[in-house]
Design a protein around this motif. Sequence first.
Motif, PDB file in Angstrom:
ATOM      1  N   PHE A   1       0.698  -1.075   0.065  1.00 42.08           N
ATOM      2  CA  PHE A   1      -0.124  -0.016  -0.001  1.00 42.08           C
ATOM      3  C   PHE A   1       0.796   1.283  -0.059  1.00 42.08           C
ATOM      4  O   PHE A   1       1.565   1.259   0.916  1.00 42.08           O
ATOM      5  N   ASP A   2       0.674   2.043  -1.149  1.00 43.71           N
ATOM      6  CA  ASP A   2       1.379   3.249  -1.123  1.00 43.71           C
ATOM      7  C   ASP A   2       2.689   3.237  -0.635  1.00 43.71           C
ATOM      8  O   ASP A   2       3.343   3.906   0.025  1.00 43.71           O
ATOM      9  N   GLY A   3       3.388   2.334  -1.522  1.00 45.41           N
ATOM     10  CA  GLY A   3       4.919   1.881  -0.958  1.00 45.41           C
ATOM     11  C   GLY A   3       5.832   3.048  -0.821  1.00 45.41           C
ATOM     12  O   GLY A   3       6.873   2.928  -0.057  1.00 45.41           O
ATOM     13  N   LEU A   4       5.720   4.130  -1.545  1.00 44.39           N
ATOM     14  CA  LEU A   4       6.637   5.160  -1.658  1.00 44.39           C
ATOM     15  C   LEU A   4       6.677   6.091  -0.428  1.00 44.39           C
ATOM     16  O   LEU A   4       7.744   6.624   0.075  1.00 44.39           O
TER      17      LEU A   4
ATOM     18  N   GLN B   1       8.238   7.896   9.151  1.00 43.44           N
ATOM     19  CA  GLN B   1       9.395   8.787   8.913  1.00 43.44           C
ATOM     20  C   GLN B   1       9.918   8.032   7.915  1.00 43.44           C
ATOM     21  O   GLN B   1      10.231   6.965   7.829  1.00 43.44           O
ATOM     22  N   ASN B   2      10.422   8.829   6.827  1.00 42.81           N
ATOM     23  CA  ASN B   2      11.017   8.210   5.619  1.00 42.81           C
ATOM     24  C   ASN B   2      12.418   9.012   5.747  1.00 42.81           C
ATOM     25  O   ASN B   2      12.605  10.074   5.583  1.00 42.81           O
ATOM     26  N   PRO B   3      13.684   8.174   5.792  1.00 44.83           N
ATOM     27  CA  PRO B   3      14.922   8.835   6.060  1.00 44.83           C
ATOM     28  C   PRO B   3      15.391   9.516   4.752  1.00 44.83           C
ATOM     29  O   PRO B   3      16.449  10.358   4.528  1.00 44.83           O
ATOM     30  N   TRP B   4      14.636   9.177   3.642  1.00 38.28           N
ATOM     31  CA  TRP B   4      14.979   9.890   2.163  1.00 38.28           C
ATOM     32  C   TRP B   4      14.013  10.928   1.998  1.00 38.28           C
ATOM     33  O   TRP B   4      13.892  11.174   0.727  1.00 38.28           O
ATOM     34  N   SER B   5      13.046  11.453   2.881  1.00 35.41           N
ATOM     35  CA  SER B   5      12.116  12.040   2.347  1.00 35.41           C
ATOM     36  C   SER B   5      12.469  13.620   1.850  1.00 35.41           C
ATOM     37  O   SER B   5      11.655  14.032   1.093  1.00 35.41           O
ATOM     38  N   SER B   6      13.664  13.902   2.172  1.00 35.01           N
ATOM     39  CA  SER B   6      13.966  15.253   1.820  1.00 35.01           C
ATOM     40  C   SER B   6      14.831  15.015   0.276  1.00 35.01           C
ATOM     41  O   SER B   6      15.332  15.775  -0.216  1.00 35.01           O
TER      42      SER B   6
ATOM     43  N   ALA C   1      16.641   9.918  -4.103  1.00 42.08           N
ATOM     44  CA  ALA C   1      17.291   8.702  -3.562  1.00 42.08           C
ATOM     45  C   ALA C   1      16.087   7.716  -2.955  1.00 42.08           C
ATOM     46  O   ALA C   1      16.309   6.438  -2.901  1.00 42.08           O
ATOM     47  N   MET C   2      14.907   8.351  -2.555  1.00 46.62           N
ATOM     48  CA  MET C   2      13.777   7.334  -2.203  1.00 46.62           C
ATOM     49  C   MET C   2      13.229   6.641  -3.064  1.00 46.62           C
ATOM     50  O   MET C   2      13.206   5.379  -2.907  1.00 46.62           O
ATOM     51  N   LEU C   3      13.139   7.022  -4.463  1.00 44.99           N
ATOM     52  CA  LEU C   3      12.806   6.320  -5.470  1.00 44.99           C
ATOM     53  C   LEU C   3      13.746   5.030  -5.715  1.00 44.99           C
ATOM     54  O   LEU C   3      13.214   4.028  -6.079  1.00 44.99           O
ATOM     55  N   VAL C   4      15.063   5.369  -5.887  1.00 46.76           N
ATOM     56  CA  VAL C   4      16.083   4.525  -6.274  1.00 46.76           C
ATOM     57  C   VAL C   4      16.027   3.256  -5.024  1.00 46.76           C
ATOM     58  O   VAL C   4      16.156   2.249  -5.365  1.00 46.76           O
ATOM     59  N   ALA C   5      15.915   3.835  -3.874  1.00 45.77           N
ATOM     60  CA  ALA C   5      15.894   2.672  -2.930  1.00 45.77           C
ATOM     61  C   ALA C   5      14.655   1.977  -2.875  1.00 45.77           C
ATOM     62  O   ALA C   5      14.876   0.549  -2.485  1.00 45.77           O
ATOM     63  N   GLU C   6      13.755   2.473  -3.026  1.00 46.78           N
ATOM     64  CA  GLU C   6      12.423   1.739  -3.183  1.00 46.78           C
ATOM     65  C   GLU C   6      12.528   0.674  -4.373  1.00 46.78           C
ATOM     66  O   GLU C   6      12.064  -0.388  -4.220  1.00 46.78           O
ATOM     67  N   LYS C   7      12.897   1.214  -5.395  1.00 51.25           N
ATOM     68  CA  LYS C   7      13.002   0.402  -6.714  1.00 51.25           C
ATOM     69  C   LYS C   7      13.952  -0.891  -6.243  1.00 51.25           C
ATOM     70  O   LYS C   7      13.686  -2.044  -6.832  1.00 51.25           O
TER      71      LYS C   7
END
Length: 321
Positions: free
Chosen positions: A249-252, A258-263, A267-273
């Motif tokens: 659900f809404d994985g990104l 808290q998401n460590p790459w929210s800023s 980086a968030m997209l790369v890590a999630e991929k």
Amino acid sequence: MEDLLALAARQGGYVLRRQALALGWLDSSLRAGIRHGLLVRPRHGTYVPAQVWRSASATGRLLIVSRATLHRLGEGFVLSHSSAAAVHGLDLHGVDLGRVHVTSRGRRSGRIEAGVVQHAGPLDDGEVVLVGGVPVVPVSRAVVETACLAGVEGAMVVASSALHHGSTTDDDLAARARRHGQLRGIRGARLGLSLSDAGCHSAGEARSLFLCWEQGLPRPVCQVPIHDADGLAGIVDAGWLEWRHVGEFDGLVKYGRQNPWSSDPVAMLVAEKAREDRIRETGLGMTRWTWHDLDPDVRARTAARIRHGLERSRRWYSTPA
């Protein structure tokens, strides 16, 4: 302004008119504060610093107004239903967040006035707890009362939230539902309670379970760890491992986490991929969905997409007998 802001911060975000007047404000200066965007008046006689109000979620606003309403009503009332659930920090869905719910210790009949629902007891001392100095009904009672207002889906959300936080147990909720069996909406509440799951970490995950139940999908296991040769590849929101399929659900952007790459969105997209690739490489298919996919008018399409994924993963990844 500094004195008013400090008082609002101490009280949980609000100042009553009589308190502002005691600090030296005039009604004309309060109106000027609203006009210049410094204050918001969500209810008659209640003022909130505009920045506090703008930054608050819908549930956070309910919490502010509920505390202010209880303060204004004085002794003899406690917060109940969804207002109490908000104080207990529970997720809410399917209830009117513009209404404050209180229960009177002595009133024999309830009434609704100016957005405040006043319920009649029974309410003895054992049915009142203090949370941050605010008198409210206990968690189990708040959950069942809210579930009666919210329907099956909303009941799953508030009950799953309470179970996840360890605030109550399935047995406590069942006992409370029996105790309040005369409440309007208790039948749907009982069903929602029975379908709730402590493994749901958010309202969205609980609503996803409701979607599966409503649309006739197999019930997934919540928060399933997936391992590969290098260790933990990830923990997925939903797992149908007998189908060789998982769901996110809404994985990104996880609700309320808290998401460590929210800023750093890249980086968030790369890590999630990378995380998704590791999970898929273990021989599992994956379906993702978002808040929009849980809306009533598109739930059937979302369920069809999940069902297609389940059937495809079982064909592609299952080991032949």
